[in-house]
Write an enzyme that holds these catalytic residues in place. Structure first.
Site, PDB file in Angstrom:
ATOM      1  N   ASN A 159     -42.473 102.456  24.100  1.00  0.00           N
ATOM      2  CA  ASN A 159     -42.085 103.867  24.297  1.00  0.00           C
ATOM      3  C   ASN A 159     -43.237 104.761  24.759  1.00  0.00           C
ATOM      4  OD1 ASN A 159     -43.221 103.729  21.756  1.00  0.00           O
ATOM      5  ND2 ASN A 159     -41.781 105.150  20.826  1.00  0.00           N
ATOM      6  N   LYS A 182     -51.752  92.997  23.027  1.00  0.00           N
ATOM      7  CA  LYS A 182     -50.502  92.441  23.556  1.00  0.00           C
ATOM      8  C   LYS A 182     -49.515  93.602  23.689  1.00  0.00           C
ATOM      9  CE  LYS A 182     -46.571  91.367  22.287  1.00  0.00           C
ATOM     10  NZ  LYS A 182     -45.759  91.684  23.464  1.00  0.00           N
ATOM     11  N   PRO A 183     -49.284  94.060  24.929  1.00  0.00           N
ATOM     12  CA  PRO A 183     -48.336  95.161  25.106  1.00  0.00           C
ATOM     13  C   PRO A 183     -46.907  94.651  25.006  1.00  0.00           C
ATOM     14  CG  PRO A 183     -49.127  94.417  27.241  1.00  0.00           C
ATOM     15  CD  PRO A 183     -49.822  93.557  26.211  1.00  0.00           C
ATOM     16  N   SER A 185     -43.451  93.422  26.220  1.00  0.00           N
ATOM     17  CA  SER A 185     -43.094  92.706  27.456  1.00  0.00           C
ATOM     18  C   SER A 185     -42.246  93.582  28.369  1.00  0.00           C
ATOM     19  CB  SER A 185     -42.308  91.438  27.122  1.00  0.00           C
ATOM     20  OG  SER A 185     -43.095  90.609  26.313  1.00  0.00           O
ATOM     21  N   GLY A 235     -44.836  99.595  16.102  1.00  0.00           N
ATOM     22  CA  GLY A 235     -43.515  99.084  16.472  1.00  0.00           C
ATOM     23  C   GLY A 235     -42.556  99.257  15.312  1.00  0.00           C
ATOM     24  N   SER A 236     -41.548  98.416  15.271  1.00  0.00           N
ATOM     25  CA  SER A 236     -40.505  98.583  14.255  1.00  0.00           C
ATOM     26  C   SER A 236     -40.993  98.134  12.879  1.00  0.00           C
ATOM     27  CB  SER A 236     -39.279  97.772  14.662  1.00  0.00           C
ATOM     28  OG  SER A 236     -39.638  96.417  14.769  1.00  0.00           O
ATOM     29  N   GLU A 257     -48.250 101.121  12.214  1.00  0.00           N
ATOM     30  CA  GLU A 257     -47.632 102.392  12.631  1.00  0.00           C
ATOM     31  C   GLU A 257     -46.175 102.053  12.930  1.00  0.00           C
ATOM     32  OE1 GLU A 257     -49.092 105.379  12.982  1.00  0.00           O
ATOM     33  OE2 GLU A 257     -51.167 104.803  12.648  1.00  0.00           O
ATOM     34  N   LEU A 258     -45.291 102.359  11.990  1.00  0.00           N
ATOM     35  CA  LEU A 258     -43.924 101.821  12.094  1.00  0.00           C
ATOM     36  C   LEU A 258     -42.889 102.909  12.376  1.00  0.00           C
ATOM     37  CD1 LEU A 258     -44.325  99.324   9.105  1.00  0.00           C
ATOM     38  CD2 LEU A 258     -44.848  98.968  11.529  1.00  0.00           C
ATOM     39  N   CYS A 291     -41.241 107.757  17.947  1.00  0.00           N
ATOM     40  CA  CYS A 291     -41.201 107.403  16.519  1.00  0.00           C
ATOM     41  C   CYS A 291     -41.191 108.644  15.643  1.00  0.00           C
ATOM     42  CB  CYS A 291     -42.377 106.526  16.169  1.00  0.00           C
ATOM     43  SG  CYS A 291     -43.923 107.271  16.666  1.00  0.00           S
ATOM     44  N   GLU A 388     -33.285 105.001  12.470  1.00  0.00           N
ATOM     45  CA  GLU A 388     -33.691 105.738  13.668  1.00  0.00           C
ATOM     46  C   GLU A 388     -32.640 105.534  14.758  1.00  0.00           C
ATOM     47  OE1 GLU A 388     -37.218 103.335  14.476  1.00  0.00           O
ATOM     48  OE2 GLU A 388     -38.270 105.174  14.894  1.00  0.00           O
TER      49      GLU A 388
HETATM   50  P1  NAP Z   1     -40.725  96.194  18.242  1.00  0.00           P
HETATM   51  O1  NAP Z   1     -39.515  95.480  18.645  1.00  0.00           O
HETATM   52  O2  NAP Z   1     -41.160  96.107  16.826  1.00  0.00           O
HETATM   53  O3  NAP Z   1     -41.873  95.690  19.221  1.00  0.00           O
HETATM   54  C1  NAP Z   1     -43.171  96.226  19.166  1.00  0.00           C
HETATM   55  C2  NAP Z   1     -44.149  95.188  19.662  1.00  0.00           C
HETATM   56  O4  NAP Z   1     -44.092  94.062  18.787  1.00  0.00           O
HETATM   57  C3  NAP Z   1     -43.867  94.665  21.057  1.00  0.00           C
HETATM   58  O5  NAP Z   1     -45.094  94.395  21.696  1.00  0.00           O
HETATM   59  C4  NAP Z   1     -43.127  93.370  20.785  1.00  0.00           C
HETATM   60  O6  NAP Z   1     -43.304  92.445  21.819  1.00  0.00           O
HETATM   61  C5  NAP Z   1     -43.854  92.888  19.548  1.00  0.00           C
HETATM   62  N1  NAP Z   1     -43.106  91.938  18.717  1.00  0.00           N
HETATM   63  C6  NAP Z   1     -41.776  91.845  18.544  1.00  0.00           C
HETATM   64  N2  NAP Z   1     -41.499  90.829  17.689  1.00  0.00           N
HETATM   65  C7  NAP Z   1     -42.690  90.276  17.332  1.00  0.00           C
HETATM   66  C8  NAP Z   1     -43.083  89.191  16.490  1.00  0.00           C
HETATM   67  N3  NAP Z   1     -42.182  88.465  15.826  1.00  0.00           N
HETATM   68  N4  NAP Z   1     -44.399  88.912  16.373  1.00  0.00           N
HETATM   69  C9  NAP Z   1     -45.321  89.637  17.024  1.00  0.00           C
HETATM   70  N5  NAP Z   1     -45.014  90.671  17.834  1.00  0.00           N
HETATM   71  C10 NAP Z   1     -43.719  91.003  17.973  1.00  0.00           C
HETATM   72  O7  NAP Z   1     -40.633  97.764  18.548  1.00  0.00           O
HETATM   73  P2  NAP Z   1     -40.260  98.453  19.917  1.00  0.00           P
HETATM   74  O8  NAP Z   1     -38.797  98.360  20.083  1.00  0.00           O
HETATM   75  O9  NAP Z   1     -41.150  98.001  21.014  1.00  0.00           O
HETATM   76  O10 NAP Z   1     -40.700  99.957  19.616  1.00  0.00           O
HETATM   77  C11 NAP Z   1     -39.907 100.866  18.968  1.00  0.00           C
HETATM   78  C12 NAP Z   1     -40.322 100.984  17.517  1.00  0.00           C
HETATM   79  O11 NAP Z   1     -41.701 101.365  17.457  1.00  0.00           O
HETATM   80  C13 NAP Z   1     -39.577 102.090  16.815  1.00  0.00           C
HETATM   81  O12 NAP Z   1     -39.218 101.675  15.531  1.00  0.00           O
HETATM   82  C14 NAP Z   1     -40.603 103.217  16.742  1.00  0.00           C
HETATM   83  O13 NAP Z   1     -40.376 104.129  15.716  1.00  0.00           O
HETATM   84  C15 NAP Z   1     -41.865 102.447  16.555  1.00  0.00           C
HETATM   85  N6  NAP Z   1     -43.019 103.258  16.955  1.00  0.00           N
HETATM   86  C16 NAP Z   1     -43.854 103.698  15.969  1.00  0.00           C
HETATM   87  C17 NAP Z   1     -44.932 104.499  16.297  1.00  0.00           C
HETATM   88  C18 NAP Z   1     -45.871 104.994  15.232  1.00  0.00           C
HETATM   89  O14 NAP Z   1     -46.955 105.430  15.580  1.00  0.00           O
HETATM   90  N7  NAP Z   1     -45.526 104.939  13.969  1.00  0.00           N
HETATM   91  C19 NAP Z   1     -45.177 104.838  17.628  1.00  0.00           C
HETATM   92  C20 NAP Z   1     -44.301 104.371  18.612  1.00  0.00           C
HETATM   93  C21 NAP Z   1     -43.224 103.566  18.255  1.00  0.00           C
HETATM   94  P3  NAP Z   1     -42.175  92.134  22.917  1.00  0.00           P
HETATM   95  O15 NAP Z   1     -41.826  93.447  23.564  1.00  0.00           O
HETATM   96  O16 NAP Z   1     -42.885  91.234  23.845  1.00  0.00           O
HETATM   97  O17 NAP Z   1     -41.060  91.512  22.181  1.00  0.00           O
END
Ligand code: NAP
Length: 489
Positions: A159, A182-183, A185, A235-236, A257-258, A291, A388
């Site tokens: 995002n 690792k950004p 994908s 991420g999530s 940072e979730l 987020c 969310e």
């Molecule tokens: P996500 O599905 O958790 O993915 C985040 C990152 O983790 C991606 O690089 C993803 O890679 C990787 N990933 C997924 N499964 C993994 C695993 N089993 N092992 C290691 N890495 C893994 O989250 P998203 O959909 O990208 O982002 C949205 C979420 O981020 C929302 O919940 C949002 O609230 C949260 N967020 C939080 C903040 C904060 O600062 N608190 C800021 C921004 C976003 P791939 O894309 O390659 O699968």
């Protein structure tokens, strides 16, 4: 595909590891699509375990030399990186809108915001102060020194494809660590453009690398490596929890940072125009995919109807369309699954009695677009209350007393951001103290900046990014007790 950049070398379809561009992934490649058209914009390599391990080994060498470099030289490299981001701002924003979909004006804003973290840590690098503590014994001296933790890794979301990287990498590099990123994908090209600029800025080989590939493969190698000392994840919550468990074996230092579920509370004494302005900025940026987005609007009975009217009137002016088109405020969500989630929340809310004030059922528009939606009658038994939404849907609940508003706001296991609007000074202090979140916007919808510690509590994770606290996440303390060194010769 021709993506019309002024500097075409910023669009790299290769990983950056140990100061080299790697275009062959032993595990194949990953297609990246434009969410606004579903068109493939390029491919990045999918690295296998061996390639990721080799990159970690190179980062260990990078760390060994980077930590020894004078802080003035390290800071100069970071400053050059920051300047290059500004020089190439238009191209970086273009790459971002292509792969992420956000309006080009917001991509330009994100590049400034992302670069501001590098600028901040360029200066913080010079302030890695330690402490001298009075000792118990007269012949002892106690010195506490912050040292870099070592090889650090980051896993980042789609995002904010640039800012989520710079606020980790700049802090790590300022502290003297090396970093592998690792950004997501879904948005790797913004990260790879940053690597290209890092190389041009003179970051030595192995100090900053960007690896693409399967998240489970890279996640596994990162967390099982004993060379890696620190993992920072954005991420999530679901994936954050998994990574924390995976880090347990090696006890890696962690920042998480979730996800969030931010309340946006409007009290009877609020300035409603300010509150609406704050709501538009906080909720509808990035088409609701942040987020710290307010997820639940809680409005006191005396101003409920007026707030809903003003918010809906302002949103009805929002142009929905392609990120490159002029004046567009809402663009495509990241993919069809994201649209389905907003649709699920919408349907569930209506089944539980919510009323539609503005907008239509998500899924009606082409190209993953969703126009702003305002619902009233939000209740705690709806899915929107628990999860969310990550889309432009604003559900509103009416409450009576101040305490009722605070209790409703805190009725979530998440604790990233919270916002409220009120004018009574005592109430402003009282509510800012009562809200349970890592960050509170008191009469303010834009709370994120490089000078402040960004981060959450509870299920929103731990650790802080930005501020003076941001660098400490990449440092460990060493205490040295100096005793007598014997008679002076
Ligand atoms: P996500 O599905 O958790 O993915 C985040 C990152 O983790 C991606 O690089 C993803 O890679 C990787 N990933 C997924 N499964 C993994 C695993 N089993 N092992 C290691 N890495 C893994 O989250 P998203 O959909 O990208 O982002 C949205 C979420 O981020 C929302 O919940 C949002 O609230 C949260 N967020 C939080 C903040 C904060 O600062 N608190 C800021 C921004 C976003 P791939 O894309 O390659 O699968």
């Amino acid at each position: 595909m021709d993506i019309a950049l002024q500097d075409s070398r910023l669009f790299r379809q290769a990983c950056y590891s140990n100061g080299e561009w790697v275009s062959d992934g032993n595990a194949g490649s990953i297609e990246v699509v434009n969410p606004a058209t579903d068109e493939v914009i390029g491919r990045v390599p999918s690295l296998d375990e061996g390639q990721v391990s080799a990159s970690i080994a190179a980062a260990a060498e990078g760390f060994a030399s980077w930590r020894k470099m004078s802080v003035a030289d390290r800071s100069a490299c970071l400053r050059r990186w920051f300047e290059l981001m500004h020089e190439h701002k238009e191209d970086l924003a273009r790459i971002m809108t292509l792969e992420q979909g956000k309006p080009i004006s917001e991509s330009l804003g994100e590049i400034d915001y992302a670069a501001s973290y590098i600028e901040w840590f360029t200066e913080e690098a010079k302030r890695g102060y330690g402490e001298v503590i009075p000792a118990v014994k007269a012949n002892q001296r106690i010195v506490v020194r912050p040292e870099p933790v070592g090889v650090s890794v980051a896993i980042t979301p789609w995002n904010f494809p640039a800012a989520m990287i710079t606020r980790k990498a700049a802090a790590a590099l300022a502290a003297g660590c090396s970093m592998l990123v690792k950004p997501s994908s879904l948005t790797p090209f913004s990260a790879l453009a940053l690597a290209e600029l890092g190389e041009r800025a003179g970051l030595p080989a192995g100090v900053f690398s960007v690896l693409t590939g399967s998240s489970s493969v890279i996640g596994e190698v990162f967390t099982q490596s004993t060379t890696v000392k620190k993992l920072s994840f954005t991420g999530s919550t679901e994936v954050g929890r998994k990574l924390m468990a995976m880090c347990a074996d090696n006890l890696h230092k962690l920042s998480l940072e979730l996800g969030g579920n931010a309340p946006f509370v409007v009290f009877d004494d609020a300035d409603l125009d300010l509150a609406v302005k704050g709501a538009l900025a906080a909720k509808f940026r990035n088409t609701g995919q942040t987020c710290i987005c307010p997820n639940r609007f809680l409005v006191q009975a005396g101003v409920h109807d007026a707030f809903v009217d003003k918010l809906s009137a302002a949103l009805s002016e929002f142009k929905v369309g392609d990120g490159f088109a002029e004046d567009v405020k809402q663009t495509s969500l990241i993919n069809a699954d994201a649209v389905k989630k907003v649709q699920r929340h919408y349907d569930d809310a209506l089944e539980h009695g919510a009323k539609v004030v503005l907008g239509e059922r998500p899924g009606a528009l082409a190209n993953n677009r969703v126009a702003p939606i305002v619902l009233t009658g939000l209740t705690a038994d709806m899915q929107i209350w628990q999860e969310e939404t990550f889309g432009p849907l604003a559900p509103v609940m009416k409450f009576d007393s101040e305490q009722e508003g605070i209790d409703a706001a805190n009725d979530t296991p998440f604790g990233l951001a919270a916002y409220f609007y009120a004018s009574n000074n005592d109430r402003v202090w009282r509510v800012s103290e009562a809200l349970q979140a890592g960050m509170v916007g008191a009469n303010e919808g834009g709370i994120s900046n490089a000078m402040a510690p960004f981060g959450g509590i509870d299920q929103s994770g731990f650790g802080r990014e930005g501020g003076r606290q941001g660098m400490a996440e990449y440092q460990q303390l060493k205490y040295v007790c100096f005793g007598e060194s014997g008679p002076t010769m």
